[in-house]
Design a protein around this motif. Structure first.
Motif, PDB file in Angstrom:
ATOM      1  N   GLN A   1      14.889 -11.855  -4.185  1.00 24.81           N
ATOM      2  CA  GLN A   1      13.459 -12.053  -3.982  1.00 24.81           C
ATOM      3  C   GLN A   1      12.971 -11.093  -2.905  1.00 24.81           C
ATOM      4  N   VAL A   2      11.812 -10.500  -3.143  1.00 30.66           N
ATOM      5  CA  VAL A   2      11.192  -9.582  -2.192  1.00 30.66           C
ATOM      6  C   VAL A   2       9.810 -10.119  -1.860  1.00 30.66           C
ATOM      7  N   GLN A   3       9.499 -10.195  -0.601  1.00 28.45           N
ATOM      8  CA  GLN A   3       8.167 -10.589  -0.160  1.00 28.45           C
ATOM      9  C   GLN A   3       7.436  -9.358   0.359  1.00 28.45           C
ATOM     10  N   LEU A   4       6.184  -9.230  -0.042  1.00 28.29           N
ATOM     11  CA  LEU A   4       5.375  -8.057   0.324  1.00 28.29           C
ATOM     12  C   LEU A   4       4.084  -8.515   0.982  1.00 28.29           C
ATOM     13  N   VAL A   5       3.740  -7.871   2.077  1.00 29.64           N
ATOM     14  CA  VAL A   5       2.506  -8.207   2.787  1.00 29.64           C
ATOM     15  C   VAL A   5       1.746  -6.919   3.079  1.00 29.64           C
ATOM     16  N   GLU A   6       0.528  -6.833   2.521  1.00 30.17           N
ATOM     17  CA  GLU A   6      -0.310  -5.662   2.759  1.00 30.17           C
ATOM     18  C   GLU A   6      -1.199  -5.877   3.973  1.00 30.17           C
ATOM     19  N   SER A   7      -1.582  -4.779   4.581  1.00 34.82           N
ATOM     20  CA  SER A   7      -2.552  -4.811   5.672  1.00 34.82           C
ATOM     21  C   SER A   7      -3.262  -3.465   5.722  1.00 34.82           C
ATOM     22  N   GLY A   8      -4.372  -3.432   6.453  1.00 34.87           N
ATOM     23  CA  GLY A   8      -5.057  -2.171   6.684  1.00 34.87           C
ATOM     24  C   GLY A   8      -6.334  -1.961   5.904  1.00 34.87           C
ATOM     25  N   GLY A   9      -6.663  -2.891   5.017  1.00 37.30           N
ATOM     26  CA  GLY A   9      -7.906  -2.755   4.279  1.00 37.30           C
ATOM     27  C   GLY A   9      -9.112  -2.987   5.180  1.00 37.30           C
ATOM     28  N   GLY A  10     -10.290  -2.752   4.622  1.00 37.17           N
ATOM     29  CA  GLY A  10     -11.506  -2.972   5.395  1.00 37.17           C
ATOM     30  C   GLY A  10     -12.685  -2.256   4.797  1.00 37.17           C
ATOM     31  N   LEU A  11     -13.722  -2.163   5.587  1.00 37.43           N
ATOM     32  CA  LEU A  11     -14.969  -1.505   5.186  1.00 37.43           C
ATOM     33  C   LEU A  11     -15.051  -0.142   5.852  1.00 37.43           C
ATOM     34  N   VAL A  12     -15.350   0.873   5.062  1.00 39.22           N
ATOM     35  CA  VAL A  12     -15.438   2.238   5.591  1.00 39.22           C
ATOM     36  C   VAL A  12     -16.558   2.962   4.862  1.00 39.22           C
ATOM     37  N   GLN A  13     -17.164   3.902   5.536  1.00 44.71           N
ATOM     38  CA  GLN A  13     -18.200   4.706   4.889  1.00 44.71           C
ATOM     39  C   GLN A  13     -17.582   5.777   4.001  1.00 44.71           C
ATOM     40  N   ALA A  14     -18.349   6.193   3.017  1.00 51.47           N
ATOM     41  CA  ALA A  14     -17.893   7.280   2.144  1.00 51.47           C
ATOM     42  C   ALA A  14     -17.513   8.496   2.982  1.00 51.47           C
ATOM     43  N   GLY A  15     -16.401   9.111   2.599  1.00 54.90           N
ATOM     44  CA  GLY A  15     -15.876  10.239   3.351  1.00 54.90           C
ATOM     45  C   GLY A  15     -14.894   9.852   4.432  1.00 54.90           C
ATOM     46  N   GLY A  16     -14.796   8.565   4.718  1.00 54.16           N
ATOM     47  CA  GLY A  16     -13.900   8.090   5.757  1.00 54.16           C
ATOM     48  C   GLY A  16     -12.473   7.913   5.269  1.00 54.16           C
ATOM     49  N   SER A  17     -11.648   7.357   6.149  1.00 52.82           N
ATOM     50  CA  SER A  17     -10.220   7.200   5.877  1.00 52.82           C
ATOM     51  C   SER A  17      -9.759   5.786   6.199  1.00 52.82           C
ATOM     52  N   LEU A  18      -8.732   5.377   5.514  1.00 51.77           N
ATOM     53  CA  LEU A  18      -8.033   4.122   5.814  1.00 51.77           C
ATOM     54  C   LEU A  18      -6.547   4.345   5.567  1.00 51.77           C
ATOM     55  N   ARG A  19      -5.737   3.584   6.282  1.00 53.61           N
ATOM     56  CA  ARG A  19      -4.295   3.608   6.052  1.00 53.61           C
ATOM     57  C   ARG A  19      -3.837   2.200   5.739  1.00 53.61           C
ATOM     58  N   LEU A  20      -3.319   2.018   4.536  1.00 48.51           N
ATOM     59  CA  LEU A  20      -2.773   0.729   4.137  1.00 48.51           C
ATOM     60  C   LEU A  20      -1.273   0.693   4.418  1.00 48.51           C
ATOM     61  N   SER A  21      -0.807  -0.485   4.769  1.00 48.03           N
ATOM     62  CA  SER A  21       0.622  -0.700   4.987  1.00 48.03           C
ATOM     63  C   SER A  21       1.096  -1.844   4.115  1.00 48.03           C
ATOM     64  N   CYS A  22       2.340  -1.778   3.732  1.00 41.27           N
ATOM     65  CA  CYS A  22       2.969  -2.847   2.948  1.00 41.27           C
ATOM     66  C   CYS A  22       4.349  -3.081   3.540  1.00 41.27           C
ATOM     67  N   GLU A  23       4.521  -4.226   4.148  1.00 37.77           N
ATOM     68  CA  GLU A  23       5.802  -4.569   4.759  1.00 37.77           C
ATOM     69  C   GLU A  23       6.589  -5.467   3.809  1.00 37.77           C
ATOM     70  N   ALA A  24       7.831  -5.110   3.604  1.00 37.50           N
ATOM     71  CA  ALA A  24       8.691  -5.842   2.676  1.00 37.50           C
ATOM     72  C   ALA A  24       9.779  -6.587   3.429  1.00 37.50           C
ATOM     73  N   SER A  25      10.188  -7.698   2.869  1.00 42.08           N
ATOM     74  CA  SER A  25      11.296  -8.459   3.432  1.00 42.08           C
ATOM     75  C   SER A  25      12.065  -9.103   2.298  1.00 42.08           C
ATOM     76  N   GLY A  26      13.321  -9.395   2.552  1.00 43.21           N
ATOM     77  CA  GLY A  26      14.100 -10.156   1.592  1.00 43.21           C
ATOM     78  C   GLY A  26      15.266  -9.424   0.972  1.00 43.21           C
ATOM     79  N   ARG A  27      15.143  -8.150   0.738  1.00 43.79           N
ATOM     80  CA  ARG A  27      16.220  -7.398   0.110  1.00 43.79           C
ATOM     81  C   ARG A  27      16.282  -5.994   0.712  1.00 43.79           C
ATOM     82  N   THR A  28      17.261  -5.218   0.298  1.00 46.44           N
ATOM     83  CA  THR A  28      17.395  -3.848   0.788  1.00 46.44           C
ATOM     84  C   THR A  28      16.242  -3.003   0.255  1.00 46.44           C
TER      85      THR A  28
END
Length: 118
Positions: A1-28
């Motif tokens: 079993q693998v658990q995944l948790v995303e973060s980093g979303g939000g509201l941004v203006q056109a032309g802007g940037s965001l960085r999403l992260s996904c942290e995994a746990s449970g297996r290699t």
């Protein structure tokens, strides 16, 4: 079993940037191919970017050099750097994992909302 948790979303203006992260746990972590998918209201889920355990990456046609997928196997984390965001990038972004080279993504995070205002 693998658990995944995303973060980093939000509201941004056109032309802007965001960085999403996904942290995994449970297996290699390095044993899994990973990917980012997105789904906008009323639309089907689509592939944003995929990355193999060794770091080989592919992207959806709409990305056109704006996004970069990466992973840090030592930190069990995958990233999506999104630049030059457009209103049409607005969607819920999901990370997913699957056994290497199967093309199947069996494990999914809960999703993170990305909203790009014009």
């Amino acid at each position: 079993q693998v658990q995944l948790v995303e973060s980093g979303g939000g509201l941004v203006q056109a032309g802007g940037s965001l960085r999403l992260s996904c942290e995994a746990s449970g297996r290699t972590f390095s044993n899994y191919d990973m990917g980012w998918f997105r789904q906008a209201p009323g639309k089907e889920r689509e592939i944003v970017a995929l990355i193999t355990g060794n770091g080989g990456a592919t992207y959806g046609d709409f990305v056109k050099g704006r996004f970069t997928i990466s992973r840090d196997n030592a930190k069990n984390t995958m990233y999506l750097q999104m630049n030059s965001l457009k209103p049409e990038d607005t969607a819920v972004y999901y990370c997913a994992a699957g056994a290497r080279s199967t093309g199947l993504y069996n494990y999914w995070g809960q999703g993170t909302q990305v909203t790009v205002s014009s």
